[in-house]
Structures are given as structure tokens and as C-alpha cells.
Design a protein around this motif. Structure first.
Motif, PDB file in Angstrom:
ATOM      1  N   CYS A 160       0.796  -1.237   0.000  1.00  0.00           N
ATOM      2  CA  CYS A 160       0.000   0.000   0.000  1.00  0.00           C
ATOM      3  C   CYS A 160       0.824   1.281   0.000  1.00  0.00           C
ATOM      4  O   CYS A 160       0.360   2.304  -0.493  1.00  0.00           O
ATOM      5  N   SER A 161       2.028   1.237   0.557  1.00  0.00           N
ATOM      6  CA  SER A 161       2.824   2.466   0.661  1.00  0.00           C
ATOM      7  C   SER A 161       3.156   3.029  -0.715  1.00  0.00           C
ATOM      8  O   SER A 161       3.217   4.251  -0.900  1.00  0.00           O
ATOM      9  N   ALA A 162       3.360   2.127  -1.702  1.00  0.00           N
ATOM     10  CA  ALA A 162       3.641   2.568  -3.073  1.00  0.00           C
ATOM     11  C   ALA A 162       2.480   3.390  -3.619  1.00  0.00           C
ATOM     12  O   ALA A 162       2.658   4.503  -4.117  1.00  0.00           O
ATOM     13  N   HIS A 163       1.287   2.826  -3.486  1.00  0.00           N
ATOM     14  CA  HIS A 163       0.089   3.500  -3.993  1.00  0.00           C
ATOM     15  C   HIS A 163      -0.148   4.807  -3.253  1.00  0.00           C
ATOM     16  O   HIS A 163      -0.474   5.831  -3.852  1.00  0.00           O
ATOM     17  N   LEU A 164       0.061   4.783  -1.937  1.00  0.00           N
ATOM     18  CA  LEU A 164      -0.192   5.972  -1.115  1.00  0.00           C
ATOM     19  C   LEU A 164       0.754   7.120  -1.473  1.00  0.00           C
ATOM     20  O   LEU A 164       0.350   8.284  -1.458  1.00  0.00           O
ATOM     21  N   SER A 165       2.007   6.802  -1.836  1.00  0.00           N
ATOM     22  CA  SER A 165       2.953   7.862  -2.207  1.00  0.00           C
ATOM     23  C   SER A 165       2.545   8.523  -3.522  1.00  0.00           C
ATOM     24  O   SER A 165       2.619   9.744  -3.665  1.00  0.00           O
ATOM     25  N   VAL A 166       2.081   7.720  -4.501  1.00  0.00           N
ATOM     26  CA  VAL A 166       1.596   8.267  -5.775  1.00  0.00           C
ATOM     27  C   VAL A 166       0.369   9.144  -5.532  1.00  0.00           C
ATOM     28  O   VAL A 166       0.251  10.251  -6.062  1.00  0.00           O
ATOM     29  N   VAL A 167      -0.530   8.631  -4.703  1.00  0.00           N
ATOM     30  CA  VAL A 167      -1.767   9.344  -4.370  1.00  0.00           C
ATOM     31  C   VAL A 167      -1.471  10.700  -3.722  1.00  0.00           C
ATOM     32  O   VAL A 167      -2.062  11.713  -4.082  1.00  0.00           O
TER      33      VAL A 167
END
Length: 307
Positions: free
Chosen positions: A250-257
Motif C-alpha cells: 500500500c505504501s507505493a500507492h499511497l505515495s503516488v496518491v
């Protein structure tokens, strides 16, 4: 005198009064222009090749043909077109080979960029919902997120993104532009066009604000709500290894978001369009040049399955 009046009125008959705009890009010395061109060209090459590699990898590998990677392919496909709609023209502006843009091309660029941007907001919230189902309901995930539902969610994101901007783009194209026809940017964005218009821009500013609230803020809230549930669910996981694996997904997606929604809110969620155009240019550069490059790296380098 009558002939002159007719000639003056003629280009205004279509409701615009302008045939082309001059894009300023980044004013500066020739050396600084060349340096920027090199940076833009490199990031563009990385963005296109990186996002195309993700699509090819998922298409070629049956293990990766899951809803999560299906949405990621949609995002990568979008990023390729998003950056292609900006960078080649921006390089032409900075090199001085094509500093002007016709009125119709300007409106088309504005429409496509805002539509693709809106689609990205919807896609990111759909991806957050997908991760919410995968982490909070792992045993029921495959039945909850079927291939039919994932296709419907992706299609809705694309349709919603383009429909949300249609009226706004039409309203902008009907504005009157009396001159000067110089846009202080390397692309046609809504703020630059509103700053140049000599007609009443209040209805377009209101429409922009309402669309921004509906698209950007609503998508961001849905994404954050999904992540509140995801994080609370991860914290209840007993094993440290399980928590680490869930967080890394999830951290990958959260950084893009965070990057995307932060920039989008700065650019569009405001009551008036008359803000600092130079600052807008800087944030636009980050959103349109940097984010499409980060996506493939963030999603692949942090992901064991892709490795």
C-alpha cells in the motif's frame, strides 16, 4: 471603415476573437532552455518506456493478470497519453521551433489533459478500493472484485473523467479573447486561458471549482477512507511479516496518491483562477513530468511479484 468593422468582427463571430496563442514556456537564456529540454526529453523517455514496460509485463505474465495489475495497466496507459499531450509540444516551445498553438489545438489540449487528469483521480480511488477489499476481505476478495467488476470500474473511471470535463471545456472555448494572446506557460491550462479572457470568466471559474470539488476532493476523500480502513486492518495483523507485506503493497500507492492529489488540489481546488501563474507552472511541471516517471518505479521497485 465598414470593411474594417467587418474584418474585426469576423474572427469574433465564433465567440473567441483569437486564432492562435503564443506559449512563453520558461523564459531564460539559451543554455537554460537546452538544459530544460534535455530534462524534459529524458523524463518523457523514462515515463513512456517505464509505463509501456508495465503494460507489456502484465500482458505477458499470467501471474500478474489480477484486478490490481489491470488497474495499474490502465494507469500506465493513461500516463503515456497524459505526458505525450504535454512534453513534445513543451520541447518545441522551449527550442523555439513551435512557440505558437492554434486556438482549436489549445482547447483540445486543455480538454484532454483535464479529462485524463480527472480519470487518474477516479482510477487512483478505484485502486485504493481494490486494495481495501484485498486487505480487509482477503478470503472473499476474488468473489468481491471479479474481472467483470474491475472492467466496469475502469470503464466508469474513463467515462467519468471525460464527461466531467466536457461542459467545462465547452464553456472555456466560448470565452472571448481580445489580446494579448500570450500564455505564460508551456501548455494550455484553464488558469492561463481565464487570465487572458476579456469576457466574464465567473461562470467558468465557478464550473471549474465545482468540477474540482466533485472530481478531486471526492476521489481524494474516498481514497483516504479506504486507507483508514486498510491501515486499521493492517495494525490488527498478528505477524510482523504479514504487516510488513501489507504495508509495502500500500505504501507505493499511497505515495503516488499523495503527490497527485496534493498537486491537483493546489492547481484546481480554489474559488478564483487568478493565482500565481509562475507557481502554477512549477506545480504543473511536477504533476505532468515527474509523476508519470515515478509511477513505474514506485509500483515495480516496491513490489515483490513484479520483481
Amino acid at each position: 471603415s465598414l470593411q474594417m468593422d467587418i474584418n474585426t468582427w469576423q474572427p469574433m463571430a465564433n465567440g473567441t476573437g483569437v486564432e492562435e496563442f503564443l506559449l512563453l514556456g520558461f523564459p531564460g537564456s539559451w543554455q537554460s532552455q537546452v538544459s530544460l529540454v534535455v530534462v524534459f526529453a529524458l523524463t518523457y523517455s523514462l515515463a513512456v518506456s517505464g509505463n509501456a514496460a508495465i503494460i507489456a509485463l502484465v500482458w505477458a505474465n499470467s501471474q500478474l493478470q489480477t484486478p490490481m495489475y489491470f488497474f495499474l495497466c490502465n494507469l500506465s496507459f493513461l500516463e503515456i497519453w497524459y505526458t505525450t499531450g504535454i512534453v513534445p509540444k513543451a520541447i518545441g516551445v522551449m527550442l523555439g521551433t513551435s512557440p505558437t498553438i492554434s486556438f482549436s489545438a489549445c482547447m483540445l489540449q486543455l480538454f484532454f489533459l483535464l479529462s485524463l487528469g480527472s480519470t487518474e483521480c477516479f482510477l487512483l480511488s478505484v485502486m485504493a478500493y481494490d486494495r481495501y477489499l484485498a486487505i480487509c476481505y482477503p478470503l472473499r476478495y476474488s468473489s468481491l472484485m471479479s474481472s467483470a467488476l474491475s472492467a466496469q470500474l475502469a470503464l466508469s473511471s474513463w467515462l467519468g473523467g471525460f464527461l466531467a470535463i466536457s461542459l467545462l471545456a465547452l464553456m472555456t472555448s466560448r470565452l472571448m479573447f481580445c489580446g494579448p494572446h500570450v500564455i505564460n506557460h508551456f501548455l494550455c491550462d484553464i488558469d492561463s486561458c481565464l487570465a487572458l479572457s476579456c469576457s466574464d470568466t465567473w461562470p467558468v471559474e465557478l464550473a471549474t471549482f465545482l468540477v474540482s470539488i466533485t472530481v478531486v476532493v471526492a476521489s481524494c476523500v474516498l481514497t483516504l477512507v479506504s486507507y483508514v480502513y486498510i491501515i486499521s486492518s493492517i495494525l490488527r495483523v498478528q505477524s510482523a511479516h504479514g504487516r510488513k507485506k501489507a504495508f509495502s503493497t500500500c505504501s507505493a500507492h499511497l505515495s503516488v496518491v499523495s503527490i497527485w492529489f496534493g498537486c491537483a488540489m493546489f492547481l484546481y481546488v480554489k474559488p478564483s483562477a487568478h493565482s500565481s501563474l509562475d507557481l502554477n507552472k512549477l506545480v504543473n511541471t511536477f504533476n505532468t513530468i515527474v509523476t508519470p516517471v515515478l509511477n513505474p518505479f514506485i509500483y515495480t521497485l516496491r513490489n515483490q511479484e513484479v520483481k
